[in-house]
Design a protein around this motif. Structure first.
Motif, PDB file in Angstrom:
ATOM      1  N   LYS A 202       0.858  -1.185   0.000  1.00  0.00           N
ATOM      2  CA  LYS A 202       0.000   0.000   0.000  1.00  0.00           C
ATOM      3  C   LYS A 202       0.897   1.239   0.000  1.00  0.00           C
ATOM      4  CE  LYS A 202      -3.970  -2.285   0.737  1.00  0.00           C
ATOM      5  NZ  LYS A 202      -4.708  -2.144   2.001  1.00  0.00           N
ATOM      6  N   PHE A 203       0.301   2.428  -0.067  1.00  0.00           N
ATOM      7  CA  PHE A 203       1.096   3.649   0.030  1.00  0.00           C
ATOM      8  C   PHE A 203       0.257   4.775   0.616  1.00  0.00           C
ATOM      9  CE2 PHE A 203      -1.091   4.418  -3.926  1.00  0.00           C
ATOM     10  CZ  PHE A 203      -1.152   5.793  -4.091  1.00  0.00           C
ATOM     11  N   GLY A 204       0.951   5.775   1.177  1.00  0.00           N
ATOM     12  CA  GLY A 204       0.291   6.942   1.744  1.00  0.00           C
ATOM     13  C   GLY A 204       0.698   8.204   1.013  1.00  0.00           C
ATOM     14  N   ILE A 205      -0.116   9.242   1.170  1.00  0.00           N
ATOM     15  CA  ILE A 205       0.112  10.521   0.484  1.00  0.00           C
ATOM     16  C   ILE A 205       0.361  11.620   1.520  1.00  0.00           C
ATOM     17  CG2 ILE A 205      -0.878  12.255  -1.068  1.00  0.00           C
ATOM     18  CD1 ILE A 205      -2.616  10.052  -2.274  1.00  0.00           C
ATOM     19  N   PRO A 206       1.521  12.319   1.466  1.00  0.00           N
ATOM     20  CA  PRO A 206       1.786  13.424   2.395  1.00  0.00           C
ATOM     21  C   PRO A 206       0.852  14.600   2.106  1.00  0.00           C
ATOM     22  CG  PRO A 206       3.801  12.622   1.351  1.00  0.00           C
ATOM     23  CD  PRO A 206       2.664  12.038   0.587  1.00  0.00           C
ATOM     24  N   MET A 207       0.364  15.238   3.163  1.00  0.00           N
ATOM     25  CA  MET A 207      -0.614  16.303   2.972  1.00  0.00           C
ATOM     26  C   MET A 207      -0.371  17.424   3.982  1.00  0.00           C
ATOM     27  SD  MET A 207      -3.173  16.832   0.864  1.00  0.00           S
ATOM     28  CE  MET A 207      -3.721  15.189   0.374  1.00  0.00           C
ATOM     29  N   ILE A 208      -0.652  18.645   3.550  1.00  0.00           N
ATOM     30  CA  ILE A 208      -0.609  19.800   4.437  1.00  0.00           C
ATOM     31  C   ILE A 208      -1.939  20.536   4.304  1.00  0.00           C
ATOM     32  CG2 ILE A 208       0.490  21.279   2.679  1.00  0.00           C
ATOM     33  CD1 ILE A 208       1.929  22.709   5.002  1.00  0.00           C
ATOM     34  N   GLU A 209      -2.456  21.041   5.431  1.00  0.00           N
ATOM     35  CA  GLU A 209      -3.721  21.778   5.407  1.00  0.00           C
ATOM     36  C   GLU A 209      -3.615  22.970   6.342  1.00  0.00           C
ATOM     37  OE1 GLU A 209      -8.506  20.950   5.263  1.00  0.00           O
ATOM     38  OE2 GLU A 209      -7.229  19.477   6.282  1.00  0.00           O
ATOM     39  N   GLY A 210      -4.152  24.102   5.889  1.00  0.00           N
ATOM     40  CA  GLY A 210      -4.127  25.324   6.682  1.00  0.00           C
ATOM     41  C   GLY A 210      -4.801  26.438   5.901  1.00  0.00           C
ATOM     42  N   ASN A 211      -4.545  27.678   6.285  1.00  0.00           N
ATOM     43  CA  ASN A 211      -5.106  28.805   5.546  1.00  0.00           C
ATOM     44  C   ASN A 211      -4.604  28.791   4.106  1.00  0.00           C
ATOM     45  OD1 ASN A 211      -6.628  29.948   7.629  1.00  0.00           O
ATOM     46  ND2 ASN A 211      -4.853  31.043   8.441  1.00  0.00           N
ATOM     47  N   LYS A 212      -5.481  29.125   3.177  1.00  0.00           N
ATOM     48  CA  LYS A 212      -5.168  29.028   1.748  1.00  0.00           C
ATOM     49  C   LYS A 212      -3.874  29.748   1.385  1.00  0.00           C
ATOM     50  CE  LYS A 212      -9.966  28.558   0.184  1.00  0.00           C
ATOM     51  NZ  LYS A 212     -11.084  29.159  -0.585  1.00  0.00           N
ATOM     52  N   GLU A 213      -3.736  30.967   1.865  1.00  0.00           N
ATOM     53  CA  GLU A 213      -2.554  31.761   1.515  1.00  0.00           C
ATOM     54  C   GLU A 213      -1.280  31.087   2.009  1.00  0.00           C
ATOM     55  OE1 GLU A 213      -0.634  36.118   2.672  1.00  0.00           O
ATOM     56  OE2 GLU A 213      -2.805  35.813   2.843  1.00  0.00           O
ATOM     57  N   ASP A 214      -1.331  30.542   3.226  1.00  0.00           N
ATOM     58  CA  ASP A 214      -0.153  29.895   3.793  1.00  0.00           C
ATOM     59  C   ASP A 214       0.172  28.584   3.079  1.00  0.00           C
ATOM     60  OD1 ASP A 214       0.161  31.913   5.625  1.00  0.00           O
ATOM     61  OD2 ASP A 214      -0.940  30.887   7.217  1.00  0.00           O
ATOM     62  N   VAL A 215      -0.863  27.801   2.761  1.00  0.00           N
ATOM     63  CA  VAL A 215      -0.651  26.532   2.061  1.00  0.00           C
ATOM     64  C   VAL A 215      -0.002  26.777   0.702  1.00  0.00           C
ATOM     65  CG1 VAL A 215      -1.823  24.584   0.944  1.00  0.00           C
ATOM     66  CG2 VAL A 215      -2.463  25.270   3.264  1.00  0.00           C
ATOM     67  N   GLN A 216      -0.453  27.814   0.000  1.00  0.00           N
ATOM     68  CA  GLN A 216       0.123  28.137  -1.306  1.00  0.00           C
ATOM     69  C   GLN A 216       1.584  28.556  -1.190  1.00  0.00           C
ATOM     70  OE1 GLN A 216      -2.479  31.142  -2.885  1.00  0.00           O
ATOM     71  NE2 GLN A 216      -4.140  29.703  -3.348  1.00  0.00           N
ATOM     72  N   ALA A 217       1.953  29.135  -0.047  1.00  0.00           N
ATOM     73  CA  ALA A 217       3.316  29.635   0.136  1.00  0.00           C
ATOM     74  C   ALA A 217       4.302  28.522   0.482  1.00  0.00           C
ATOM     75  CB  ALA A 217       3.343  30.704   1.228  1.00  0.00           C
ATOM     76  N   VAL A 218       3.789  27.381   0.942  1.00  0.00           N
ATOM     77  CA  VAL A 218       4.678  26.288   1.350  1.00  0.00           C
ATOM     78  C   VAL A 218       4.961  25.385   0.154  1.00  0.00           C
ATOM     79  CG1 VAL A 218       4.936  24.260   2.814  1.00  0.00           C
ATOM     80  CG2 VAL A 218       3.874  26.329   3.737  1.00  0.00           C
ATOM     81  N   THR A 219       6.197  25.425  -0.307  1.00  0.00           N
ATOM     82  CA  THR A 219       6.612  24.587  -1.441  1.00  0.00           C
ATOM     83  C   THR A 219       7.700  23.596  -1.066  1.00  0.00           C
ATOM     84  OG1 THR A 219       8.202  26.283  -2.106  1.00  0.00           O
ATOM     85  CG2 THR A 219       6.004  26.358  -3.119  1.00  0.00           C
ATOM     86  N   ASP A 220       8.325  23.809   0.105  1.00  0.00           N
ATOM     87  CA  ASP A 220       9.379  22.909   0.569  1.00  0.00           C
ATOM     88  C   ASP A 220       9.582  23.141   2.061  1.00  0.00           C
ATOM     89  OD1 ASP A 220      10.689  25.335   0.685  1.00  0.00           O
ATOM     90  OD2 ASP A 220      11.995  24.928  -1.021  1.00  0.00           O
ATOM     91  N   LEU A 221      10.613  22.537   2.627  1.00  0.00           N
ATOM     92  CA  LEU A 221      10.854  22.658   4.064  1.00  0.00           C
ATOM     93  C   LEU A 221      11.236  24.080   4.456  1.00  0.00           C
ATOM     94  CD1 LEU A 221      11.117  21.267   6.825  1.00  0.00           C
ATOM     95  CD2 LEU A 221      13.495  20.717   6.239  1.00  0.00           C
ATOM     96  N   VAL A 222      12.049  24.730   3.642  1.00  0.00           N
ATOM     97  CA  VAL A 222      12.484  26.093   3.962  1.00  0.00           C
ATOM     98  C   VAL A 222      11.284  27.035   4.003  1.00  0.00           C
ATOM     99  CG1 VAL A 222      13.858  28.067   3.205  1.00  0.00           C
ATOM    100  CG2 VAL A 222      14.786  25.745   3.002  1.00  0.00           C
ATOM    101  N   SER A 223      10.410  26.963   2.999  1.00  0.00           N
ATOM    102  CA  SER A 223       9.239  27.847   2.972  1.00  0.00           C
ATOM    103  C   SER A 223       8.266  27.526   4.099  1.00  0.00           C
ATOM    104  CB  SER A 223       8.544  27.772   1.615  1.00  0.00           C
ATOM    105  OG  SER A 223       8.173  26.445   1.297  1.00  0.00           O
ATOM    106  N   LEU A 224       8.207  26.259   4.536  1.00  0.00           N
ATOM    107  CA  LEU A 224       7.378  25.926   5.700  1.00  0.00           C
ATOM    108  C   LEU A 224       7.898  26.654   6.926  1.00  0.00           C
ATOM    109  CD1 LEU A 224       5.172  24.211   7.131  1.00  0.00           C
ATOM    110  CD2 LEU A 224       6.931  22.474   7.500  1.00  0.00           C
ATOM    111  N   ALA A 225       9.214  26.631   7.120  1.00  0.00           N
ATOM    112  CA  ALA A 225       9.819  27.339   8.252  1.00  0.00           C
ATOM    113  C   ALA A 225       9.590  28.844   8.138  1.00  0.00           C
ATOM    114  CB  ALA A 225      11.310  27.029   8.323  1.00  0.00           C
TER     115      ALA A 225
END
Length: 780
Positions: A466-489
């Motif tokens: 089987k396999f799983g899918i990584p997911m992030i959820e939050g405010n739309k503007e913030d989710v759009q801004a997160v493209t990698d680990l650095v942008s998450l920080a």
């Protein structure tokens, strides 16, 4: 009962020794032959006779089997809840092959529209129900009224009296003597005369009890981790159960009752006076009170009794000695009712001829479920699931892997390896794994998953089930801004001033796990580890340093807020009891914190249609939220689940291949809808796996409070639309890179990362320590 007694006498001739659990004897220890005899004599002396499992039909829409009885004329009667959660009475005249149209139980008592909380079916067809009465006091849990309908009689309320006016019964039953047994919250068990409501006997008065079962002669009670027996006729304690108590305590789950929808243990009247049957996750047993021997009638390891994805609801036995067990099935994803029967087959070997050994580093419920169902499909094959680390014996991962490697090299290792947490590359390079490409050729795997594990020469040495899918959820503007680990920080640091206490009992953090360094690092490692290894198989120190540096930024963003919380509520933050992050846990449990505004993001993985329903529903409830694929240091990653391989030194290669083929068959992929998405394309694209009912149907309800205004919020998790599901399906087909599933490397990174986050060592020192530990491990 006469037919059962006759069978029992016949069975005892060939397998009486096998059925005894006194001393060293056990069912799996039987069937050996005299080495001095020829082959023909050995075959003739093989122990024969075993119960075989058969899944019976249940009424359409059956969501929970509440109780089941075999009537004197041989028909089955069953109380069950339908898809609308209405309690229904069903009857079958052909032993569960078909069922007559159900009757609404509420109509028997004139309580339509009321909540029937508990129900029981008597051996004569009588019915007892408990109707929940909501309390006007917000601090009270409410009470219950009881209604009883004798066989072929009229249903009436039982006027018990003031003593039980404001009580709740966790369990109710009808004794063979016709009396009613109520397991009262915090006040023992009451035996009630249904005619006048008089209290006949009181058991465990004033005490909390966990479980009760009423047989024709005994009341069996479990409380405070112990088992108590009472004589139903006198109401006094009964002796003679010491051997049974000792045996029950060998399986800890028998004495733990935390699930109102089912239990791990059931009792049933025996075939003779002073005898009982009981079933737990190890099998079905018979016990004669006063004796020292427990007879194992059915070995749970040879059928679905041992499955971890279900709980027992009820059990009955007919005149022919056939056992019926009603269960709640968790593997379906909808927690549906399931009815199975166990019928004795004299022509089936007591112990299967062929044994296959499967190794998993840790306990694995998904593979255990597959083992159970495969064994049911092939009763001549016995599968043993070995676990490298039990969690209770002090064995470390390094210890377990060294032992495994030694056994494989000595030709004594397992036939099949579950490679989760194990470095499969090393095994493949050393020729320790078989090529699976031929076995998987006809499986029809998803191209992106198959390609990720296919070597340049076309060989495949491992494949996730089987396999799983990584997911992030939050405010739309913030989710759009997160493209990698650095942008998450970057985003989490931007909101630093918002974290902490906003008002009394209200708080906000960057991530749910950001309070604890170990849990935070383990969670972030999930979807960043794929970037840590170079193509030449060595560790990338630059990527390790980046991971640690950005993790430290995320931790520091919320540290002031966490210190504030710990100072305000020291009793709530015991550092000795830090939460442990487990990959098997999904993002669904974190999504509610987005509605309450307690966290900036929900970050994790989804492994099932229900997980996705949580993510999607939150975005529909609060339209300011959105979700997207979580890309860390490496984009388009997936989480492999149950990576499987066959040992090149397997003693049962043909059978091992058959088991692998089963895992990647439609049946194998559909066994559970909770532990990962299918990797077989036809199942992944099909409707059956994703079916949770009509779009918009409520699956789960819950509650939360808004951290900004303190208002309570009740939310419903609903079935997503077809379009949303199709979008997720397409997203799953884009994922091409498996995360690094090597617990030795991940542990080294997180262990040294904790010291870095706590300020004990510098970034360079942490990275150097990781490199030294991992290089030492790789050299071994």
């Amino acid at each position: 009962m006469q037919k059962y007694k006759k069978w029992k006498q016949v069975l005892s001739v060939s397998t009486a020794v096998c059925l005894c659990i006194a001393g060293a004897g056990s069912l799996m220890g039987c069937g050996s032959t005299d080495g001095g005899k020829d082959k023909a004599d050995s075959v003739e002396s093989k122990a024969m006779g075993r119960y075989l499992e058969n899944e019976l039909s249940v009424p359409e829409g059956c969501m929970e089997i509440v109780d089941l009885q075999v009537m004197k004329e041989g028909s089955l009667k069953m109380l069950a809840r339908n898809s609308d959660y209405e309690l229904m009475l069903y009857q079958s005249s052909d032993k569960g092959k078909t069922w007559e149209e159900g009757k609404k139980v509420a109509g028997f008592f004139g309580v339509e529209g009321e909540s029937i909380y508990k129900a029981a079916l008597g051996r004569d067809g009588s019915i007892l129900i408990g109707v929940y009465i909501e309390s006007e006091d917000e601090n009270s849990m409410g009470s219950m009224e009881y209604y009883y309908c004798p066989a072929d009689g009229e249903g009436k309320k039982v006027e018990i009296g003031e003593a039980l006016d404001e009580t709740m019964a966790w369990s109710i039953d009808i004794g063979e003597n016709g009396n009613l047994f109520l397991q009262i919250s915090g006040n023992g068990i009451w035996e009630i005369n249904p005619v006048d409501g008089a209290v006949v006997h009181e058991y465990e008065k004033g005490k909390s009890t966990d479980y009760m079962c009423v047989t024709a002669e005994y009341l069996i009670v479990i409380a405070d981790g112990d088992v108590h027996y009472y004589d139903v006729a006198s109401g006094k304690p009964a002796g003679g159960g010491d051997a049974l108590t000792a045996q029950l305590k060998k399986t800890p789950a028998n004495l733990e009752f935390g699930n109102s929808s089912g239990t791990a243990l059931l009792f049933l009247d025996g075939d003779e006076k002073n005898t009982i049957f009981y079933v737990d996750q190890t099998g079905l047993y018979r016990y004669a009170f006063g004796g020292n021997v427990i007879e194992q009638v059915i070995d749970g390891s040879l059928n679905s009794i041992s499955s971890s994805n279900k709980a027992f609801n009820c059990m009955a036995m007919d005149q022919e000695g056939v056992f019926y067990i009603g269960e709640i099935d968790y593997s379906s994803g909808l927690n549906c009712g399931r009815l199975v029967s166990y019928k004795y087959s004299a022509d089936t070997p007591t112990v299967p001829d062929t044994e296959l050994t499967i190794y998993s580093l840790e306990e694995n419920s998904g593979i255990r479920q597959a083992v159970v169902m495969f064994q049911k499909k092939y009763p001549d094959i016995y599968l043993t699931l070995e676990t490298g680390m039990s969690g209770n014996d002090g064995v470390t991962r390094t210890d377990a892997l060294k032992t495994l490697n030694t056994e494989i090299m000595a030709g004594k290792g397992p036939d099949i390896l579950i490679l989760d947490g194990i470095s499969s590359e090393t095994y493949a390079e050393q020729g320790m794994l078989e090529d699976l490409s031929g076995i998987l050729k006809e499986a029809g795997l998803l191209d992106n998953i198959e390609s990720a594990y296919t070597k340049e020469d076309g060989s495949i040495y491992e494949m996730p089930v089987k396999f799983g899918i990584p997911m992030i959820e939050g405010n739309k503007e913030d989710v759009q801004a997160v493209t990698d680990l650095v942008s998450l920080a970057d985003v989490l640091t931007k909101h630093k001033d918002e974290y902490g206490l906003t008002s009394e009992n209200i708080y906000k953090l960057p991530l749910l796990y950001s309070m604890y360094p170990q849990a935070l690092l383990e969670k972030l490692a999930d979807n960043n580890s794929a970037a840590w290894m170079k193509e030449n198989g060595t560790l990338d120190e630059k990527k390790i340093k980046e991971f640690l540096e950005q993790s430290e930024r995320i931790y520091q963003a919320g540290k002031d807020a966490m210190d504030e919380l710990k100072a305000a509520y020291p009793q709530a933050f015991d550092d000795s009891e830090q939460p442990v992050y487990e990959r098997a846990g999904s993002i669904s449990g974190e999504t509610a914190v987005l509605l309450s505004r307690n966290c900036e993001f929900a970050l994790g993985d989804i492994f099932s249609p229900l997980d996705f329903a949580f993510v999607n529903s939150m975005a529909e409830i609060d339209t300011s939220l959105s979700y997207a694929l979580w890309n860390g240091q490496m984009a388009n990653c997936f989480i492999p689940v149950n990576r499987i391989g066959i040992s090149s030194r397997a003693s049962q290669k043909a059978v091992a291949e058959k088991f692998v083929e089963y895992l990647f068959s439609e049946e194998g992929q559909m066994l559970s809808r909770e532990d990962g998405f299918p990797v077989v394309e036809a199942v992944y694209n099909g409707e059956d796996y994703w079916n949770q009912g009509e779009a918009g149907n409520v699956l789960v309800t819950g509650g939360s409070s808004n951290s900004e205004n303190g208002q309570e919020l009740v939310y419903s998790i609903k079935v997503p639309s077809v379009d949303k599901v199709n979008e997720l399906k397409q997203l799953g087909k884009m994922l091409t890179i498996p995360v690094l599933d090597n617990t030795i490397i991940t542990s080294a990174v997180c262990e040294n990362g904790v010291r870095y986050l706590n300020g004990e060592i510098s970034l360079d020192e942490a990275a150097n320590a990781v490199m030294q530990q991992v290089n030492l491990y790789l050299a071994e």
